[in-house]
Design an enzyme around this catalytic site. Structure first.
Site, PDB file in Angstrom:
ATOM      1  N   GLY A  27       0.798  -1.129   0.008  1.00 52.49           N
ATOM      2  CA  GLY A  27      -0.061  -0.013  -0.104  1.00 52.49           C
ATOM      3  C   GLY A  27       0.696   1.179   0.117  1.00 52.49           C
ATOM      4  CD  GLU A 119       4.099  -8.895   8.394  1.00 51.31           C
ATOM      5  OE1 GLU A 119       2.758  -8.474   8.256  1.00 51.31           O
ATOM      6  OE2 GLU A 119       4.317 -10.164   8.565  1.00 51.31           O
ATOM      7  CG  ASP A 144      -1.067  -0.243   8.744  1.00 45.68           C
ATOM      8  OD1 ASP A 144      -1.966   0.848   8.569  1.00 45.68           O
ATOM      9  OD2 ASP A 144      -1.182  -1.058   8.051  1.00 45.68           O
ATOM     10  NE  ARG A 284     -26.771  10.846  10.935  1.00 47.95           N
ATOM     11  CZ  ARG A 284     -27.995  10.469  11.329  1.00 47.95           C
ATOM     12  NH1 ARG A 284     -28.235   9.496  12.333  1.00 47.95           N
ATOM     13  NH2 ARG A 284     -29.059  11.346  11.179  1.00 47.95           N
TER      14      ARG A 284
HETATM   15  O1  F6P Z   1      -1.052  -1.118   5.204  1.00 48.36           O
HETATM   16  C1  F6P Z   1      -1.743   0.070   5.167  1.00 48.36           C
HETATM   17  C2  F6P Z   1      -3.152  -0.041   4.700  1.00 48.36           C
HETATM   18  O2  F6P Z   1      -3.834   1.092   4.411  1.00 48.36           O
HETATM   19  C3  F6P Z   1      -4.048  -0.789   6.247  1.00 48.36           C
HETATM   20  O3  F6P Z   1      -4.218   0.140   7.166  1.00 48.36           O
HETATM   21  C4  F6P Z   1      -5.290  -1.239   5.349  1.00 48.36           C
HETATM   22  O4  F6P Z   1      -5.822  -2.137   6.010  1.00 48.36           O
HETATM   23  C5  F6P Z   1      -4.897  -1.820   3.942  1.00 48.36           C
HETATM   24  O5  F6P Z   1      -3.473  -1.163   3.706  1.00 48.36           O
HETATM   25  C6  F6P Z   1      -5.722  -1.346   2.925  1.00 48.36           C
HETATM   26  O6  F6P Z   1      -5.066  -1.987   1.838  1.00 48.36           O
HETATM   27  P1  F6P Z   1      -5.432  -1.824   0.265  1.00 48.36           P
HETATM   28  O7  F6P Z   1      -4.727  -0.622  -0.350  1.00 48.36           O
HETATM   29  O8  F6P Z   1      -4.874  -3.302  -0.262  1.00 48.36           O
HETATM   30  O9  F6P Z   1      -6.853  -1.866   0.220  1.00 48.36           O
END
Ligand code: F6P
Length: 360
Positions: A27, A119, A144, A284
């Site tokens: 990501g 990771e 994260d 909400r």
């Molecule tokens: O690891 C970063 C992150 O934004 C997490 O916080 C989230 O769960 C995940 O990536 C979302 O991943 P993707 O971009 O594959 O939807």
């Protein structure tokens, strides 16, 4: 397990650091461009070429690359995302994929690879080094902040700033309408973003994966606030926060939807419905989602990413293969990738205890 020894390939290793590859995988997060710029600027100062690999490991498999010069990194420091693109492509999915990586590394004359990732990406980099002697150096990145061995990853500070701003804004609308606002934030399997963003924004309850929550306790807390004359409340919930195993308001179908390993999200909506049901207070939900990953990096993240980039170049020079740049007590050090990926870094208990003081 297939084994190909990188050192057996004709032409490898070449003289040290004559052409370094760099890729960003997993990501995206704010600060990736700052890291790329730092590597390129440090390398340019020492007449070393840098080859940018496009879209994570996929670019190395497909031979999609671009030379990075001082000109190509001009003006990218404040930009979010990554000029190289990224993907969640697994470089070790099969032997053919790995062989393409090796063949293209040779074709492009790479003497080392700097891998910027979370990771999963860093685990793949470790395997490449450990199993195949592929000369790799890592840089940790993720909003994260869940990578072991480093106090912070870049991207986290920016994400916390975005959450804090959102919680600040939600305060005024929650107050005007006397509502409960549930804010769902990212963080994967840890509560770093929720805890920091919640503390900074003054949340009245923060739910994190490290501490399974009881719905009745959350509702009592919100009701108590109302009884005390505090007509609105803000609840920050991490995307992987779980109810205590005794709680029965999630059925298995909903659980499977919310807690998917590849894509978490949805607990905020369920929680908001349950809170409204048990407190009778209008509630909400706001899911911050990918907003947390976008935009310009904070000054802290720009500096951290820049320090990591310079360090990674120096690690290549020192041939510290299988190691990663890390921040410890405000010093940039190198640690083994094996240490970094043996587990995820869960939320510090001290941080959670501080957050708890302000619940209710
Ligand atoms: O690891 C970063 C992150 O934004 C997490 O916080 C989230 O769960 C995940 O990536 C979302 O991943 P993707 O971009 O594959 O939807």
């Amino acid at each position: 397990m297939f084994i190909v020894d990188y050192r057996d390939c004709r032409g490898f290793p070449r003289s040290m650091s004559e052409r370094i590859g760099i890729l960003t995988a997993g990501g995206d997060c704010p600060g990736l461009n700052a890291v790329i710029r730092a590597v390129v600027r440090k390398a340019a100062a020492e007449q070393t070429e840098v080859l940018g690999i496009k879209n994570g490991w996929r670019g190395l498999v497909e031979g999609d690359v671009e030379p990075l010069t001082r000109d190509s990194v001009t003006g990218i420091l404040p930009r979010g995302g990554t000029i190289l693109g990224t993907s969640r492509f697994n470089p070790l999915q099969d032997q053919a994929t790995f062989k393409s990586i090796l063949a293209n590394s040779e074709r492009f004359g790479l003497s080392a690879l700097i891998v910027v990732g979370g990771e999963g990406t860093l685990s793949a980099a470790l395997d490449l080094w450990r199993e195949h002697n592929y000369p790799v150096v890592g840089i940790p990145k993720t909003i994260d902040n869940d990578i072991l061995g480093t106090d912070f990853t870049f991207g986290f500070d920016t994400a916390v700033g975005i959450v804090t701003d959102a919680v600040d804004r939600l305060h005024s609308t929650a107050e005007s309408h006397h509502r409960v606002m549930v804010v769902e934030v990212m963080g994967r399997h840890t509560g770093w973003i929720a805890a920091y963003g919640g503390i900074a924004g003054g949340a009245d309850a923060i739910l994190v994966p490290e501490h399974p929550f009881r719905l009745s306790r959350v509702c009592d807390l919100l009701q108590h606030r109302r009884d005390q004359g505090r007509a609105f409340s803000i609840v920050v919930v991490a995307e992987d926060a779980h109810p205590h195993p005794d709680e029965d308001f999630l059925n298995s179908e909903i659980t499977d939807q919310i807690y998917r390993h590849d894509r978490l999200g949805g607990i905020g909506t369920i929680l908001a419905n349950e809170i409204e049901r048990c407190t009778k207070i209008e509630t909400r939900v706001t899911k911050l989602g990918y907003v947390q990953r976008g935009g310009s990096p904070s000054p802290f993240d720009r500096v951290l990413a820049t320090r990591f980039g310079v360090k990674a170049y120096e690690m290549v020079q020192a041939r510290e293969w299988g190691y990663m740049a890390a921040l410890r007590a405000n010093q940039i050090i190198s640690i083994s990738l094996a240490e970094a990926v043996r587990d995820i870094k869960r939320l510090d208990e001290e941080i959670y205890r501080v957050a708890e003081v302000f619940f209710g």
